[in-house]
Design an enzyme around this catalytic site. Structure first.
Site, mmCIF file in Angstrom:
data_model
loop_
_atom_site.group_PDB
_atom_site.id
_atom_site.type_symbol
_atom_site.label_atom_id
_atom_site.label_comp_id
_atom_site.label_asym_id
_atom_site.label_seq_id
_atom_site.Cartn_x
_atom_site.Cartn_y
_atom_site.Cartn_z
ATOM 1 C CE1 TYR A 1 -3.748 2.298 0.222
ATOM 2 C CE2 TYR A 1 -2.561 3.318 2.028
ATOM 3 C CZ TYR A 1 -3.578 3.343 1.107
ATOM 4 O OH TYR A 1 -4.422 4.416 1.066
ATOM 5 C CE1 TYR B 1 -4.745 6.186 -2.123
ATOM 6 C CE2 TYR B 1 -6.926 7.183 -2.170
ATOM 7 C CZ TYR B 1 -5.892 6.584 -1.479
ATOM 8 O OH TYR B 1 -6.003 6.362 -0.124
#
Lengths: 139, 386
Positions: free
Chosen positions: B283, B333
Site C-alpha cells: 500500500y 488511487y
C-alpha cells in the site's frame, strides 16, 4: 488581539483544560503516571501510561526543554489563515522528560532547523483563553 | 480454524483511471460492479452481499454515503455494508465477505471502491489527530504526518531524498508499461522528482499518491462456486490485521510501520515466509509508507529500505517486484483496492508488460486509519495464490 487571530484554535475540553490553563500561566505540563513516574509519551492525542493505563495520571509541570525530534516545512497552503506564514515549520519536540509534543520552532529560520537541535518553550498569547507553547533554539 | 484456501476472488472489475469530468459516482460504481460480475460470468442476481468503501470527497458531505448501486444493477443483496478502515478496507472487506459466506448467509459478495475525487477537487487536509490542536500549529494532511516519519528516517538511517525519489520513479516506470495507468505516457526522471513542487518538506508532490477518478470491484466466493466460472480463481491463503497500538508509546512509531501482528497472522495462516512470495503490492499512500513496509516485511534490513529501492530491487527481475502496475502513486488511487486488483491480475497472468513470470503467490498490504495522529495506523496483510 482575540478579534484579529484567524488561525484555528485548540478545542479546550475537560480532558485538556488543565493543559491549556497551565499554558495560559506560561507553564508547560505533561500527563504523568503517578505509579511509575513515566510521562505519557505522546501528548496528542491524550494517552495513558503503557503499564498502568489512565488510572493514576496527573498533569505535571515539566522543564520546557527538549530537542527537535522531527519536523516538516509546509510550502503548500492548506488553510488560508496561514497564507502569510508559508513556508512555515511544524515540529515534533522530544521533551527532556521523554514525551513528544507537536509545535512550531520560532526565532529560527526554517533552513537552520535540524533534527536533534536543543530547544526550549516560549508561549505565544494568541487569544483571551489560549497561549500556544512554541519552541525556540536553546543556548 | 483457518480460512486458508477456503475462499477465492472470482471476478475483477477495473474502470479507466484518471480524470473523468462530470462522471457520476454511483454510475462509476455500477460500472465497476458490472465489470466484475461480467468478468466472473455471473449475473446481478447472483450477488447476495455488497460491501463498499465510500470516497473521500463523498464523505465530506456527511453520513449518507454509498448511493443506489444495487438498484441501478438489479442486485438483491442480503446486506449492504459500508466499511471504513482507510487503506486497509479492501482487505477488511475480504475478511467480512468470508465471514458472511462461512455463516451460510450468502454465496457471492461484491467488494467495491470508486471515487470521483479528482473531478471533485479533493484536497486532503484533515488535521491529524482530530479536534483542532494540530491545526493551531498549522499541521494539516496525512501527507505531512508521514513526512515527519520520512525526516526521522533520514536522520536515523541516512535515507536520502533521492532514495525516496527512487520509489516514485520506479513505480512510474512500471506505469509506463501499463497503458491503463493514469500516468501512462507521463515518464518521470529523478531530476523531475527533485524539481517537483514541495508540499511539506521532505515531501514533494511526487511523494504522494495520486488523487484520481476510477474504481475497482471484486467478488469473493468459495472454490466450489467458482469452479465453473470463466476466470481462474485466485485463492485467499492468509489474512492478517493489526494495529500495534502500543507503538504509540514508543518513538519508533516514526520510523517503523505497524506491520508485525498483521504479517505474522497472515503468514502463519498461509504457512509461508517472504521467501515464498513472487510479487508484492504494498500500500503506497506515500513513498515513505512503501519504504517502511519493505523494511517491516523483511525484504531488507531495518534502515536499508532507501538503498533497496535505489539499487532497483523492486523492479522486474529484482529481488521482489513491488507495485507492478505503478500503484497508487502512478497507476490510479483506489485506496487498498489498487494493491489487491494488481495482485489478482498478476496471479491471473494479466499483468501485460509488467507481468512477473510464473507468479504463483502474491502479497498485498493495506495501511490506514479512521483516526489520524502520530503515525498510529492500522495494517492489513493479504496473501493470494493462483
Amino acid at each position: 488581539m482575540a478579534q484579529e487571530y484567524k488561525k484555528p484554535l485548540p478545542v479546550i475540553d475537560a480532558d485538556y483544560k488543565p493543559y491549556w490553563d497551565a499554558a495560559k500561566r506560561h507553564e508547560l505540563v505533561q500527563y504523568r503516571c503517578q505509579i511509575c513516574g513515566d510521562f505519557s509519551p505522546i501528548h496528542y492525542p491524550i494517552t495513558g501510561c503503557p503499564k498502568h493505563g489512565r488510572s493514576k495520571m496527573e498533569w505535571t509541570k515539566v522543564s520546557g526543554k527538549g530537542n527537535v525530534y522531527t519536523f516538516v516545512v509546509f510550502r503548500m497552503l492548506f488553510d488560508p489563515a496561514f497564507k502569510d506564514e508559508i513556508p512555515y515549520n511544524v515540529a515534533i519536540i522530544e521533551l527532556a522528560e521523554g514525551s513528544l509534543l507537536m509545535s512550531n520552532i520560532v526565532q529560527c529560520k526554517n533552513e537552520d532547523i535540524k533534527v536533534g537541535m536543543p530547544v526550549e518553550v516560549v508561549f505565544e498569547d494568541v487569544s483571551e483563553e489560549v497561549s500556544l507553547p512554541k519552541f525556540k533554539p536553546a543556548p | 480454524m483457518s480460512l486458508k484456501d477456503k475462499y477465492v476472488i472470482c471476478g475483477l472489475g477495473v474502470s479507466k483511471q484518471g480524470k473523468m469530468p462530470g462522471v457520476n459516482l454511483n454510475a462509476l460504481r455500477a460500472e465497476v460492479a458490472q465489470l466484475a460480475i461480467d468478468d466472473a460470468g455471473l449475473t446481478a442476481k447472483d450477488i447476495d452481499g455488497y460491501i463498499y468503501q465510500g470516497s473521500m470527497a463523498e464523505m465530506r458531505g456527511g453520513f449518507f454515503v454509498g448511493g443506489n448501486v444495487p438498484q441501478r444493477l438489479g442486485l438483491e443483496p442480503k446486506f449492504i455494508w459500508r466499511l471504513e478502515t482507510g487503506g486497509v478496507t479492501a482487505i477488511s472487506s475480504i475478511l467480512a465477505a468470508t465471514g458472511a459466506i462461512e455463516a451460510g448467509l450468502v454465496h457471492y459478495v461484491l467488494c467495491l471502491y470508486a471515487a470521483t475525487d479528482l473531478s471533485e477537487g479533493l484536497v486532503l487536509a484533515a488535521p491529524p489527530g482530530g479536534r483542532n490542536t494540530p491545526g493551531s500549529f498549522g499541521m494539516f494532511s496525512p501527507g505531512a504526518d508521514h513526512a515527519f516519519a520520512a525526516r526521522r528516517h533520514m536522520y536515523e538511517y541516512g535515507t536520502t531524498q533521492e532514495q525516496l525519489g527512487a520509489i516514485a520513479v520506479t513505480q512510474r516506470q512500471y506505469a509506463q508499461m501499463r497503458p491503463d495507468a493514469f500516468m501512462y505516457n507521463r515518464p518521470l526522471t529523478m531530476e523531475d522528482y527533485l524539481k517537483s513542487k514541495w508540499v511539506a518538506e521532505p515531501f514533494h508532490i511526487l511523494d504522494m499518491c495520486l488523487i484520481s477518478d476510477g474504481g475497482i470491484a471484486f467478488i469473493v466466493t468459495t472454490p466450489e462456486r467458482a469452479r465453473n466460472l470463466r476466470p481462474k480463481p485466485v485463492y485467499i491463503m492468509g489474512i492478517g490485521l493489526g494495529h500495534q497500538l502500543t507503538e504509540s508509546y514508543r518513538k519508533e512509531q516514526y520510523t517503523t510501520l505497524d506491520v508485525g501482528p498483521s504479517k505474522e497472522a497472515a503468514f502463519q495462516m498461509a504457512g509461508l515466509t517472504i521467501e515464498d512470495l513472487d510479487v508484492a503490492q504494498l500500500y503506497d499512500c506515500f513513498t515513505i509508507t512503501v519504504l517502511l513496509e519493505t523494511e517491516g516485511y523483511g525484504f531488507c534490513k531495518k534502515g536499508e529500505g532507501g538503498a533497496f529501492y535505489a539499487e532497483g530491487h523492486s523492479k522486474l527481475g529484482g529481488k521482489i517486484p513491488i507495485n507492478t502496475s505503478g500503484g497508487n502513486l502512478s497507476w490510479g488511487y483506489n485506496q487498498g483496492f489498487t494493491p489487491v486488483a494488481e495482485a489478482v491480475r498478476q496471479l491471473r497472468r494479466e499483468g501485460g508488460a509488467t507481468q512477473v513470470k510464473d507468479a504463483e503467490i502474491a502479497l498485498c498490504s493495506g495501511h490506514g486509519t479512521t483516526s489520524l495522529g502520530s503515525m498510529n495506523y492500522a495494517h492489513g496483510t493479504l496473501v493470494l495464490r493462483r
